[in-house]
Design an enzyme around this catalytic site. Structure first.
Site, short mmCIF file in Angstrom:
data_model
loop_
_atom_site.label_atom_id
_atom_site.label_comp_id
_atom_site.label_asym_id
_atom_site.label_seq_id
_atom_site.Cartn_x
_atom_site.Cartn_y
_atom_site.Cartn_z
CG LEU A 128 41.87 1.72 -52.45
CD1 LEU A 128 41.27 1.08 -53.23
CD2 LEU A 128 43.11 2.35 -52.92
N GLY A 129 39.46 5.83 -50.37
CA GLY A 129 38.18 6.97 -49.96
C GLY A 129 37.61 6.52 -49.56
N GLY A 171 33.64 8.90 -48.83
CA GLY A 171 32.55 10.04 -48.76
C GLY A 171 31.94 9.81 -47.63
N GLY A 180 30.01 6.11 -47.84
CA GLY A 180 31.00 4.94 -48.35
C GLY A 180 32.70 5.16 -47.93
CB ALA A 190 36.82 2.31 -51.55
CE LYS A 220 32.02 1.89 -53.78
NZ LYS A 220 31.34 2.25 -54.96
CG ASP A 237 28.24 10.99 -60.06
OD1 ASP A 237 27.92 11.87 -60.36
OD2 ASP A 237 28.25 9.87 -59.47
#
Length: 495
Positions: free
Chosen positions: A52-53, A55, A58, A60, A77, A187
């Site tokens: 999914l993503g 960074g 981390g 996900a 995650k 955030d």
């Protein structure tokens, strides 16, 4: 079913057709990456199917929970630090990852607009490449099937005032709950606000949360340098105490982005040290504009003190201190954006999760279509090649059909066992063509010779053309089958 390897640097997609069977899926002990031997079924129950993503700290994954009645989706995650970090920075990053799990466990089960925590666990695995043991940390949370507001604006343009007012109101209600537990999110930004398929708004990514224990919701410790550029107020960027008003400032900047589609850097006048977002073409009612201006004031005590106070003003109350002056100024947003966690699902396009995921639904959703079609084309051409060879060597129909049947069964079995994949099929077809070229007698089927004569082509070229036709026929058949299957699945999920 295809499962993703979560070992950093591997990310191999592993295919296991037998896992499309629900009984096998729920009873198999473990499956391992065919490249690095990483366990693929995390904690014995979570199966990563899509990235999914990713960074700085981390990654996900969209995953299936095989031990739930509906085989529900969830977000896994993984703590996955990258870059040259010293031990102190690594310890801080891991503590933030653990903190997110603690906060989700505390808040998610108590508020329906915050994702629930399902699990948090470490995983010790051997690395065959180094001979050492690696430790990974995972957090499993509720999957929100929708689209984050940053992507919504990118795709559809700015929102109307009514939509922004709705987002603001919903977020204030969520923040009222969060702040009431003594936590500060730290955030707030469009990519951390997600609207699901039914229109419900969620607040995501609690990796930067800080407990507020002193003063009026203030932390008695300095704030770490964790924030998103343009959304954090001066006190957060300076590493000072954070307050509920810190989140309210970021929420106001988020509203500006939703209204204008422009970033904070585009709306902030650094020369005059003030926000300059009220353009002639932007139609925003004075009450909402006044609320936003006050939330953008540089000093926390000059902003609204709480989410409840802002809600009261939006609903017609006066609040405690009246309206903020137009053109409220604020210190220039500077600093480094250190984003600890990827947004769980914001990097993924909206997914249509099945109402009752199971064997068929997972096969449809996770099927690598291009790979299937390409492998089907290679299989179709291979069958033509071997069919011509069988008939050329054994003109008797029964014998040639028997040999061809055994070849077909062997190829299907080898593909099912994953002995023959795309690379192996390419090699098999290449070797077959070389064999046909080296031994002309392998392509002397009278009908092929007759067709080559009619086309005025060499026999081998005619054989290759026939193989291409076979590949096209198989691809067309598979494509039609997949289309029917997807249409049938779409109809069944709407019943």
């Amino acid at each position: 079913m295809d499962l993703l390897c979560t070992r950093p640097g591997c990310a191999r997609l592993n295919s296991f057709p037998d896992l499309d069977n629900r009984n096998t899926l729920q009873t198999v002990q473990q499956r391992f990456c065919t490249s690095c031997r990483m366990p693929l079924i995390l904690a014995g129950r979570y199966l990563p199917v899509k990235l999914l993503g990713q960074g700085g700290f981390g990654a996900a994954y969209l995953a299936l929970d095989r031990f739930t009645p509906t085989m529900r989706f969830c977000v896994v995650k993984q703590f996955q630090p990258s870059g040259n970090l010293n031990q102190e920075q690594l310890d801080l990053a891991l503590s933030l990852f653990e903190r997110e799990a603690v906060v989700l466990e505390k808040l998610g089960n108590r508020h329906d607009q915050i994702p629930d925590l399902f699990a948090y666990f470490p995983l010790l695995v051997d690395d065959p490449r180094t001979g050492k043991q690696d430790q990974f940390f995972y957090l499993v949370q509720e999957f929100i099937n929708g689209q984050d507001l940053e992507k919504t604006v990118e795709k559809h343009g700015p929102l109307s005032e009514a939509e922004v007012r709705w987002v603001l109101t919903e977020m204030l209600k969520i923040l009222s709950f969060v702040h009431g537990t003594g936590a500060i999110h730290r955030d707030i930004k469009p990519s951390n606000l997600m609207r699901d398929q039914e229109g419900k708004l969620y607040l995501l990514d609690f990796g930067a949360v800080k407990q507020a224990t002193a003063g009026v919701g203030a932390s008695n410790e300095g704030s770490t340098g964790i924030y998103s550029m343009g959304f954090a107020p001066p006190e957060q960027m300076a590493g000072n105490q954070v307050y509920p008003a810190t989140d309210l400032y970021a929420l106001a900047v988020t509203c500006l982005y939703l209204l204008t589609g422009k970033t904070a850097q585009d709306l902030y006048d650094a020369y005059h040290n003030q926000w300059n977002w009220r353009s002639p073409g932007l139609k925003v009612s004075q009450p909402l504009a006044d609320v936003i201006d006050r939330l953008l004031l540089p000093t926390p005590k000059d902003r609204y003190a709480s989410a409840e106070e802002v809600l009261a003003v939006l609903n017609g109350g006066k609040g405690n201190q009246g309206k903020a002056p137009p053109g409220a100024t604020v210190s220039t947003p500077q600093g480094t954006n250190t984003q600890i966690q990827p947004t769980p699902a914001s990097s993924a396009s909206p997914l249509t999760a099945p109402k009752t995921p199971g064997k068929i639904s997972q096969a449809v959703q996770n099927l690598p279509v291009l790979k299937v079609l390409f492998q089907g084309a290679l299989t179709g051409s291979a069958l033509v090649f071997w069919g011509i060879i069988a008939v050329s060597l054994f003109p008797q129909t029964n014998i040639s059909l028997g040999i061809l049947g055994m070849v077909v069964a062997g190829i299907i079995l080898a593909q099912f066992k994953r002995w023959l994949e795309v690379t192996e099929m390419l090699s098999l077809n290449t070797l077959t063509i070389l064999a046909l070229l080296a031994v002309p007698g392998l392509s002397r089927w009278p009908k092929i010779v007759e067709l080559a004569t009619q086309l005025d082509f060499p026999v081998l070229v005619t054989v290759i053309i026939a193989a291409i036709a076979g590949a096209i026929a198989v691809v067309a058949t598979i494509a039609l089958f997949l289309l029917i299957l997807k249409l049938l699945f779409a109809v069944l999920t709407r019943v």
